[in-house]
Structures are given as C-alpha cells and as structure tokens.
Design a protein around this motif. Structure first.
Motif: not given
Length: 481
Positions: A196, A199-200, A203, A210, A214, A218, A243, A324
């Motif tokens: 995860f 992706l943070i 983005s 995105t 998230l 989340c 995503i 997260a």
C-alpha cells in the motif's frame, strides 16, 4: 526485447560510435494466469516445449500444484528453482544459485526464464538473467502488491552488497509481465499493507485522484486484499481496479522516458532518499513499505516546514499512513542515521540530494539545498508530531517474518549461515582431514581462510558450483546431492 541501431564515424584521432537501443516489452492484465483455460503464458513457451521457473518457497507452497497442472495441461515440461529471498538474503550467493540452475537446465540464449514471486524475487532472478550470457530473456509474474505495482514497472534488477541496497545490478527488461491481482487473495494482510505504501508514494507526488481513492477506501482495501477476497464489496473491487491500473500507468509514464536513470530527478523516488538506511539498519529488517513510509512521512514534515504543503495536507498524509498501519518513525531513526543516509544518497544521485517531496499533494518538487541543521531540526519536529499518533508513529507488523522469505534462520547473520553452509558443502563432497574436495570443500592445511577450490567456478568461502536449491545464507543452502 531490444533492437540496436548504430553507426560508426571516423574522426581525426580514431572513431566515434552512436548507438540507439529500442526497448520493447508488454504488460497484460490477466486474472488466473495459471488457469489452464488461459493459454497466454503457455503460448510464450510453445516454441521451447519446456519452462524453467524461479519462484520463492512461499509461492510454491501455495501455487506449486496449480503451476504443475497448468504446464502439464499445455504439454510443457516444468523445472522449478525454489528459493528463499528476503532483504538480507538478496545477495550474490542467492544470485549465483539461480545462475547455477540456469546452467543445469541448459537455458538457450533467447529462451525466457519464468520468474514468479514478489519484488525481491524478480529483482534477483532478473539480475541473474541480465548477467547470464550478458542478456537472457525472462517473463515476470509478480505476486505481491509491491511486485505488481512497483517492481513490475521498472526494468531495474539488483542484489544488495555489504550494507547497501541494490549496489550491484543492471537495467534489464522482461519480454512480458503478466499482472494477476487474484494472487492478493492469499497474500497476508501485512504484505498488503507493505505494498500500500508504494501507492501512497506515486499518488502523493503525481496523481491526486488515486490519493483520494486511497484515502477514501484505505482500511477496506487492506482488509479485502484490494477487493479480491470473498465477499468484498463491488465498490471496493472497482476502486481497487482503478487504483491499480492508474497507479501502474502513472508509474510507467514517469519511468519509461528514463529507463536507465540518466535523469536523476525522479518523482517515483519519493520515500527513497533515506529509506535504504531504515531498511537494513535494524537487526530484523523493516519491510520495504514501512521503510519508505518513514522516509515519506519525514519528507512530508520537511515539505510542511518549508511551506510546500499546508498543515491540513500534512496531517492528511500522516493520517493516511497511520490508518494503513504503516510506519512513520522508528526508534533507531536518529540524526546519525539521517546523516549517513544523506551521505549515501548524495553519492547515488551524483552529489545532489534530489529529495522528492509533495508540492502540493499530487505534484512534486525536488530539494537540493537542505543543510544538515535543517534536516536535523525537521527530524526533531517530526518525532514530536509522532507522539500524537498510535505507537509513536511505528507501524503494524513492520518487520520481516516468515512471509518475507529469505530472512536469516535462527537470527543468524548471513555470513555465519553461509560459512555453515560451506562447511556442510565440504562434508557432503567428501572433504576429510585436510583432503580438498574437487568441488570446493574445506581444507585444513594452512590454506588462507581454510578454503581451497579446484573448480574454476568455486567460491572463495567453499560454496560449491552446481547448487540446485540456492545458497542464500541458510544452512540448507549447501549443494544438493
């Protein structure tokens, strides 16, 4: 695949060469890559009639039978190299074990090796393919969030060396990558959380839409394996698919113009300025996602101090990490580690810091003018902020465990385990009381380091050629007989 166009020009004092290489490779979204009704992967091996697969032991334990049935259905002979690759076993011995399996298999120059696993597996096996005859094809089937979202996009392949991440490596593109998100059904939640973070990363600095998704989904994304587990809401599955596709597309758009990292200002390096130190300093390593999250959270605090993101944006970023369960700090992250990390990255980035930070969320700025005093002050403020978060900003399941294959057994260092494997290899190969083994066993008659090899492929620590199960810092990494 690649094609090279080149010309040679005569100069006053010699010759000048201009060469241009075209690199082409494909990505395919395919749920159920090992479903016999999906022939796409098998078609890549039809010409060869056989497959050499490199995979980690965890994946084989879950999907090995399915893989065997798949290739049997398509009349393809399958040979498998099973290994254990974690951050502290992402090493030259592991790399060489894969090379030895390629030799034993008799791989042809253009025959692709199948690499199935997370980003660590694809990194090391990809490097083995890059080095073998200087250019051996491979096909990637990533099985983790990091593998699917991040490692699958890059053509970088590498191993760690000493206390430095990815110090030895190459740029080597697979001919095809199959993206099968159904693997996330069986991925432990700790590994979902680990990925995860990537992706943070992309983005926060490059794709606001995105980031918003998230932020909205989340907990549900992590709890449902990105919408792939049974009973996951369709809304979450749809959001996850958007995503994943947009995240990969954005990464590709940023990465492909700079495949060989000629340009060193890289948006996707957000979170990768100080994280290599975080990842390898603890005796039990931090997972990659947690290491880069500490870096990203600290970098966000630095950006906030500089006025590049507002207090509200800063809090929003930190809150997403916290929700997260990702790390934003670590008790060993101090001014000394910060200084060492800065010194190391300056060498990697050609003398400039090039720290990627959000400005604002969804956009990126690179910092080059940070003083040690500013960085240390930002760290002090960051640690003060972390006191208001659960666990003082430390993450959930932040350290590697059995789901990160390849971590040293019984808490041994890699060197100790390799030495033990070398002794075992010597015993297995008939070394007794000062009689050297032909395959690189141990001798006791004053040879430096107590090691002698009569095989030109032997290794200096007595690890013999021809390993089939991987010399990866484990006591079971000795030559199989």
């Amino acid at each position: 695949m690649s094609d090279l166009t080149a010309q040679v020009l005569e100069t006053k004092n010699g010759f000048h060469v201009d060469g241009y290489e075209k690199i082409s490779y494909d990505f395919s979204f395919l749920d159920g890559v090992f479903n016999p009704s999906n022939p796409q992967l098998a078609n890549c091996y039809e010409r060869w009639g056989r497959v050499l697969a490199v995979t980690d032991l965890n994946i084989w334990n879950v999907y090995g039978e399915q893989m065997e049935e798949y290739f049997k259905h398509h009349n393809l002979e399958l040979k498998v190299h099973k290994t254990k690759i974690g951050e502290k076993a992402k090493t030259i011995p592991t790399f060489l074990s894969i090379v030895d399996s390629m030799t034993e298999f008799g791989i042809y120059r253009k025959e692709p090796v199948l690499v199935v696993g997370g980003g660590l597996v694809t990194d090391v096996a990809g490097f083995a393919c890059a080095a073998y005859r200087r250019n051996t094809n491979f096909i990637r089937v990533p099985t983790t969030v990091i593998g699917l979202i991040d490692a699958s996009v890059s053509i970088k392949v590498a191993v760690n060396y000493g206390n430095y991440k990815n110090r030895l490596g190459a740029y080597h593109a697979p001919i095809h990558t199959f993206l099968d998100f159904t693997f996330l059904r069986t991925l432990p939640k700790a590994q979902i959380r680990n990925g995860f973070a990537e992706l943070i990363k992309i983005s926060t600095c490059s794709h606001l839409d995105t980031f918003n998704l998230l932020d909205k989904y989340c907990e549900q994304l992590i709890d449902t394996g990105f919408g792939r587990t049974d009973g996951a809401p369709a809304e979450v599955r749809d959001a996850a698919d958007k995503i994943n596709k947009e995240g990969i597309h954005e990464m590709l758009k940023l990465e492909t113009p700079n495949l060989h990292e000629i340009g060193l200002d890289r948006v996707i390096a957000y979170g990768h300025t100080w994280s290599p130190m975080h990842e390898l300093v603890p005796e039990t390593p931090l997972r990659h996602g947690h290491a880069i999250s500490i870096d990203m959270a600290y970098s966000a605090t630095l950006a906030n101090i500089r006025g590049l993101i507002s207090d509200a944006e800063h809090k929003r970023i930190l809150n997403l990490f916290s929700r997260a369960g990702l790390s934003m700090d670590h008790h060993q992250f101090d001014e000394e580690i910060l200084d060492k990390g800065t010194a190391a990255i300056l060498k990697t980035r050609d003398g400039k810091l090039r720290a990627a930070v959000p400005n604002p969320i969804g956009h990126c700025t690179f910092l080059n003018d940070c003083t040690a005093e500013e960085l240390n002050a930002a760290l002090r403020k960051h640690k003060q902020i972390m006191k208001s978060y659960p666990r003082n900003g430390e993450g959930l399941e932040a350290f590697v465990d059995a789901s990160d294959t390849g971590y040293t057994e019984n808490n041994k260092t890699e060197v100790e385990a390799i030495e033990e494997a070398a002794v075992k290899a010597g015993d297995l190969n008939g070394t007794m009381d000062g009689v050297a083994s032909v395959n690189g066993g141990i001798v006791k008659n004053g040879v430096p380091n107590g090691v002698k090899t009569q095989n030109t492929n032997g290794l200096k620590n007595g690890i013999s050629n021809g390993l089939t199960n991987g010399t990866n810092g484990f006591t079971n990494g000795a030559k199989s007989i």
